[in-house]
Enzyme design. Structure first.
Site, PDB file in Angstrom:
ATOM      1  N   GLN A 132       0.888  -1.177   0.000  1.00  0.00           N
ATOM      2  CA  GLN A 132       0.000   0.000   0.000  1.00  0.00           C
ATOM      3  C   GLN A 132       0.914   1.211   0.000  1.00  0.00           C
ATOM      4  OE1 GLN A 132      -3.246   1.027  -0.214  1.00  0.00           O
ATOM      5  NE2 GLN A 132      -2.433   3.081   0.095  1.00  0.00           N
ATOM      6  N   GLN A 134       0.186   4.655  -1.232  1.00  0.00           N
ATOM      7  CA  GLN A 134      -0.312   6.003  -0.980  1.00  0.00           C
ATOM      8  C   GLN A 134      -0.319   6.253   0.525  1.00  0.00           C
ATOM      9  OE1 GLN A 134      -4.350   6.866  -2.274  1.00  0.00           O
ATOM     10  NE2 GLN A 134      -3.880   8.972  -2.734  1.00  0.00           N
ATOM     11  N   GLU A 267      -7.055   2.782  -5.635  1.00  0.00           N
ATOM     12  CA  GLU A 267      -7.213   2.870  -7.089  1.00  0.00           C
ATOM     13  C   GLU A 267      -5.965   2.487  -7.869  1.00  0.00           C
ATOM     14  OE1 GLU A 267      -7.091   5.325  -4.841  1.00  0.00           O
ATOM     15  OE2 GLU A 267      -6.176   7.148  -5.641  1.00  0.00           O
ATOM     16  N   HIS A 291     -16.240   4.520  -6.982  1.00  0.00           N
ATOM     17  CA  HIS A 291     -15.260   5.529  -6.551  1.00  0.00           C
ATOM     18  C   HIS A 291     -13.874   5.233  -7.147  1.00  0.00           C
ATOM     19  CE1 HIS A 291     -13.365   8.363  -3.632  1.00  0.00           C
ATOM     20  NE2 HIS A 291     -12.369   7.493  -3.692  1.00  0.00           N
ATOM     21  N   GLU A 292     -13.428   3.998  -6.997  1.00  0.00           N
ATOM     22  CA  GLU A 292     -12.085   3.664  -7.484  1.00  0.00           C
ATOM     23  C   GLU A 292     -12.029   3.765  -9.011  1.00  0.00           C
ATOM     24  OE1 GLU A 292     -10.147   3.873  -5.144  1.00  0.00           O
ATOM     25  OE2 GLU A 292     -11.469   3.350  -3.477  1.00  0.00           O
ATOM     26  N   HIS A 295     -11.431   7.258 -10.108  1.00  0.00           N
ATOM     27  CA  HIS A 295     -10.021   7.651 -10.020  1.00  0.00           C
ATOM     28  C   HIS A 295      -9.256   7.378 -11.323  1.00  0.00           C
ATOM     29  CE1 HIS A 295      -9.157   9.053  -5.989  1.00  0.00           C
ATOM     30  NE2 HIS A 295      -9.685   7.991  -5.400  1.00  0.00           N
ATOM     31  N   GLU A 314      -9.250  13.403  -4.639  1.00  0.00           N
ATOM     32  CA  GLU A 314     -10.396  12.809  -3.946  1.00  0.00           C
ATOM     33  C   GLU A 314     -11.702  13.588  -4.112  1.00  0.00           C
ATOM     34  OE1 GLU A 314     -10.301   9.826  -3.030  1.00  0.00           O
ATOM     35  OE2 GLU A 314      -8.152   9.444  -2.826  1.00  0.00           O
ATOM     36  N   ASP A 371      -0.180  11.172   6.095  1.00  0.00           N
ATOM     37  CA  ASP A 371      -1.105  10.243   6.753  1.00  0.00           C
ATOM     38  C   ASP A 371      -1.807  10.900   7.944  1.00  0.00           C
ATOM     39  OD1 ASP A 371      -0.697   8.172   4.998  1.00  0.00           O
ATOM     40  OD2 ASP A 371       0.572   6.975   6.335  1.00  0.00           O
ATOM     41  N   TYR A 379     -12.109  15.042   0.566  1.00  0.00           N
ATOM     42  CA  TYR A 379     -13.178  14.347  -0.156  1.00  0.00           C
ATOM     43  C   TYR A 379     -14.430  15.209  -0.214  1.00  0.00           C
ATOM     44  CZ  TYR A 379     -10.642   9.870   0.532  1.00  0.00           C
ATOM     45  OH  TYR A 379      -9.723   8.859   0.523  1.00  0.00           O
ATOM     46  N   ARG A 569      -9.649  -3.038   8.172  1.00  0.00           N
ATOM     47  CA  ARG A 569      -9.992  -1.785   7.486  1.00  0.00           C
ATOM     48  C   ARG A 569     -10.123  -0.703   8.559  1.00  0.00           C
ATOM     49  NH1 ARG A 569     -15.510  -0.717   3.923  1.00  0.00           N
ATOM     50  NH2 ARG A 569     -14.956   1.391   3.270  1.00  0.00           N
ATOM     51  N   MET A 570      -9.285   0.333   8.450  1.00  0.00           N
ATOM     52  CA  MET A 570      -9.210   1.313   9.544  1.00  0.00           C
ATOM     53  C   MET A 570     -10.546   1.992   9.834  1.00  0.00           C
ATOM     54  SD  MET A 570      -5.480   3.059   9.383  1.00  0.00           S
ATOM     55  CE  MET A 570      -5.300   3.422   7.643  1.00  0.00           C
ATOM     56  N   LYS A 571     -11.340   2.200   8.790  1.00  0.00           N
ATOM     57  CA  LYS A 571     -12.648   2.826   8.971  1.00  0.00           C
ATOM     58  C   LYS A 571     -13.517   2.016   9.942  1.00  0.00           C
ATOM     59  CE  LYS A 571     -16.859   3.805   6.416  1.00  0.00           C
ATOM     60  NZ  LYS A 571     -17.588   3.643   5.157  1.00  0.00           N
TER      61      LYS A 571
HETATM   62  N1  BES Z   1      -7.050   6.639  -2.557  1.00  0.00           N
HETATM   63  C1  BES Z   1      -7.958   6.348  -1.506  1.00  0.00           C
HETATM   64  C2  BES Z   1      -7.359   5.578  -0.365  1.00  0.00           C
HETATM   65  C3  BES Z   1      -6.175   6.266   0.297  1.00  0.00           C
HETATM   66  C4  BES Z   1      -6.133   7.638   0.479  1.00  0.00           C
HETATM   67  C5  BES Z   1      -5.137   5.505   0.752  1.00  0.00           C
HETATM   68  C6  BES Z   1      -5.023   8.235   1.076  1.00  0.00           C
HETATM   69  C7  BES Z   1      -4.037   6.098   1.355  1.00  0.00           C
HETATM   70  C8  BES Z   1      -3.980   7.468   1.515  1.00  0.00           C
HETATM   71  C9  BES Z   1      -9.186   5.576  -2.040  1.00  0.00           C
HETATM   72  O1  BES Z   1      -9.585   5.930  -3.317  1.00  0.00           O
HETATM   73  C10 BES Z   1     -10.345   5.904  -1.143  1.00  0.00           C
HETATM   74  O2  BES Z   1     -10.694   7.050  -1.066  1.00  0.00           O
HETATM   75  N2  BES Z   1     -10.917   4.899  -0.498  1.00  0.00           N
HETATM   76  C11 BES Z   1     -12.052   5.068   0.392  1.00  0.00           C
HETATM   77  C12 BES Z   1     -13.330   4.624  -0.267  1.00  0.00           C
HETATM   78  C13 BES Z   1     -14.167   5.702  -0.851  1.00  0.00           C
HETATM   79  C14 BES Z   1     -15.511   5.157  -1.299  1.00  0.00           C
HETATM   80  C15 BES Z   1     -14.324   6.974  -0.085  1.00  0.00           C
HETATM   81  C16 BES Z   1     -11.856   4.161   1.602  1.00  0.00           C
HETATM   82  O3  BES Z   1     -10.830   3.494   1.685  1.00  0.00           O
HETATM   83  O4  BES Z   1     -12.713   4.158   2.473  1.00  0.00           O
HETATM   84 ZN    ZN Z   2     -10.397   7.877  -3.391  1.00  0.00          ZN
END
Ligand code: BES
Ligand code: ZN
Length: 617
Positions: A132, A134, A267, A291-292, A295, A314, A371, A379, A569-571
């Site tokens: 990973q 980015q 992406e 979304h991806e 990109h 974003e 980060d 976004y 998944r951090m979210k």
């Molecule tokens: N490019 C991002 C993920 C990312 C951003 C990784 C910054 C590392 C640093 C990816 O396109 C993204 O935004 N993913 C989102 C999903 C989206 C539907 C908002 C996610 O991971 O939740």
């Molecule tokens: Zn994104």
């Protein structure tokens, strides 16, 4: 000349045009070993050095046409890593090219790589590696000019005991000469990309075709489910093409990763990486794929010059994602997603504080780790700016052709906010004249681009899909107020039967945001009616557990532990562990669970959780 405060490379003197990687994958030592050939070009006269970004990489040699070059690996900077200074054997004049080969190995500290034990995969039999990169972790996979201002093509030979896939088009495979039982997997990325889009995964992978240019890759145990979930992929791509320009990357494959993948989606060109938590079994979470795919134009073709203009990636991508959803399902669905996004923006601004510099659309990142600045702000504030501009300038008839022209103008390049705005003005001048320019002059640019906090203008979204869930949460709220006697007899399983996943999410989020936590009797009743504890959908499960945690509803704790220690998944895992940590009798449980499962998490996630739980600074 590009500016990038988060790279230590001499971007003012050199650019990289192409990289060839030759790497052997060693699952026993958990390292990649081999070389990177960098085809560089001087962009200034008298260029006698090349400075590359690296982070926790061991350098073995640096050569040019077989001749050793003198080099020095500078001190490690905790945010940006160690700069690799290479002395060229003679100064290059402007536009002169040469190839520098760096022999190197990664180490176990490399933040771009996660090496999984067989036990951490679905199949439990084979190890797994994924990267990973980015935002600034590419330097921890290969020595490079790790700045999105540099766009290059790449090719790779990966010698591996299991199938390798990359963010590129596969060009064949041979028996490797590097060792018994190794296969050489070959790749080529012919479109110029920034370093953060280089990606690799190696594991027991199988593929199945899901569209004319798409294969889904994953472990065989989940292949069937993955192929079913993502059938809409080709429709998303076609809708994107109808809105913008033809899809430029050849393939659009998907890789469904093991559960420790720290993001929803990434992406990587030709091969989007996604979390397995999207496999809901009802195709309700595939907006992440839209979304991806968005990109492919916004970010991958038109790229931010540095991480201070991350919103150009974003914000534009979210805008296109919601256009795609709107065209496929109806405008009210795109707008509903915008309402969900606006709530998330409020949450991010609340989290940082409304005066915090990271709540500005274009933050200053000098001395910062990108980060740390990551949030919903680029976004959703970015999306809101574009949504506002579209309406202000006369709607989709004016704005959609402009959006296409933006892609045509900047494809293959890296840009900043000034260049974006300059083209917006010149497009409107050329195609619509003074009337639109006058409108543009009314925009409060400074507040939008540099002001902290919520956007200066509040957009009006179509709220037809939001109303029913808001009504239901209000009804539950009212049922526990004085005079209502905690009477919940009016509720029934039918209340949410027709809800989409997003509507259930909004219903639960609204209840969680109320000042007073829900009484336990209400949570019992809600669970009995809506069967929320046993729900499989990751987004709904997350919101239900957060609602329960807010109320110190201890019955849910074992469920929270089970979810947060198996989903990296951090979210999902971060808010669950943070919320358990704050809940009654939860702090020790959260810490223990994390420490016991620390190697399950990706290095980036493990660092963030340690901070969240007060285990690290
Ligand atoms: N490019 C991002 C993920 C990312 C951003 C990784 C910054 C590392 C640093 C990816 O396109 C993204 O935004 N993913 C989102 C999903 C989206 C539907 C908002 C996610 O991971 O939740
Ligand atoms: Zn994104």
């Amino acid at each position: 000349m590009p500016y990038d405060p988060t790279s230590q490379s001499n971007l003012d003197q050199v650019k990289t045009n192409h990289i060839h990687l030759d790497l052997a994958v060693d699952f026993t030592a958990k390292v990649l070993t081999g070389s990177a050939d960098l085809e560089i070009e001087a962009i200034a006269d008298q260029t006698d050095k090349l400075i590359l970004d690296t982070r926790y990489i061991t350098i073995h040699s640096v050569t040019n046409d077989g001749k050793e070059l003198a080099y020095e690996l500078k001190e490690h900077d905790p945010k940006y890593g160690s700069a690799l200074h290479i002395r060229l054997d003679r100064p290059l004049s402007k536009r002169e090219r040469t190839t520098v080969r760096v022999g190197y190995s990664t180490t176990q500290d490399c933040t771009a790589c996660q090496w999984l034990e067989p036990s951490q995969t679905v199949g439990k039999k084979h190890p797994y590696l994924f990267t990973q990169c980015q935002a600034i972790h590419a330097r921890s996979l290969l020595p490079c000019q790790d700045s999105p201002s540099i766009k290059l093509t790449y090719s790779a030979h990966i010698h591996a005991p299991l199938r390798a896939v990359m963010s590129a088009v596969p060009t064949g495979q041979d028996k490797s000469t590097k060792g018994n039982d190794l296969t050489t997997f070959k790749f080529e990325q012919k479109t110029r990309i920034p370093s953060y889009l280089i990606a690799l995964a190696v594991g027991n992978l199988e593929g199945r075709e899901i569209g004319p240019r798409s294969t889904v890759w994953t472990e065989p145990e989940v292949l069937e489910d993955a192929a079913w979930e993502f059938v809409d992929t080709e429709n998303f791509i076609r809708t994107g093409e109808a809105l913008l320009t033809p899809y430029d990357w050849g393939r659009y494959d998907l890789l469904v990763l093991p559960a420790s993948f720290p993001y929803g989606g990434m992406e990587n060109p030709c091969l989007t990486f996604v979390t397995p938590s999207l496999l809901a079994g009802d195709r309700s979470l595939v907006d992440v794929v839209a979304h991806e795919i968005a990109h492919s134009w916004m970010g991958n073709l038109v790229t931010t010059e540095n991480w201070e203009h991350f919103w150009l990636n974003e914000g534009f991508t979210v805008f296109v994602e919601r256009k795609i959803i709107g065209r496929m399902k109806g405008k009210e669905h795109g707008d509903f997603s915008a309402i969900v996004g606006y709530n998330a923006l409020q949450e991010s601004v609340g989290h940082f504080g409304k005066e915090h510099p990271f709540t500005a659309l274009c933050p200053c990142l000098r001395g910062e780790d990108p980060d740390d600045s990551f949030s919903r702000v680029p976004y959703e504030k970015g999306f809101n700016l574009l949504y506002y501009l579209e309406k202000h300038l006369g709607g989709p008839e004016v704005f959609e052709p402009y959006l296409r022209a933006h892609v045509q103008q900047f494809a293959g390049r890296s840009i900043n906010t000034d260049e974006w705005k300059h083209f917006l003005y010149s497009y409107m001048t050329k195609h619509h004249g003074q009337e639109k320019v006058d409108l543009l002059n009314l925009v409060d640019w400074d507040a939008w681009l540099h002001g902290p906090g919520m956007p200066p203008v509040e957009n009006q979204f179509d709220d037809s899909l939001a109303r029913t869930c808001t009504d239901l949460s209000k009804k539950w709220d009212a049922s526990r107020l004085a005079g209502s006697n905690n009477d919940t007899s009016a509720f029934s399983e039918k209340d949410i039967a027709e809800f989409s996943t997003n509507q259930t999410v909004v219903f639960l989020e609204e209840l969680t945001e109320l000042q007073d936590p829900m009484p336990h009797g209400h949570l019992d009743r809600m669970d009995e009616l809506y069967q929320l504890t046993t729900v499989k959908n990751a987004e709904v499960r997350l919101r239900w557990q957060l609602l329960c945690l807010k109320a110190d509803y201890e019955k849910i704790y074992p469920e929270v532990l089970a979810f947060a220690t198996t989903m990296g998944r951090m979210k999902i895992c971060r808010p669950l562990l943070r919320s358990l940590y704050k809940a009654k009798n939860g702090a020790e449980l959260a810490r223990e669970a994390f420490l016991k499962n620390k190697t399950f998490y990706h290095p980036i996630a493990a660092t963030m959780i340690s901070k969240d739980l007060g285990l690290a600074k």
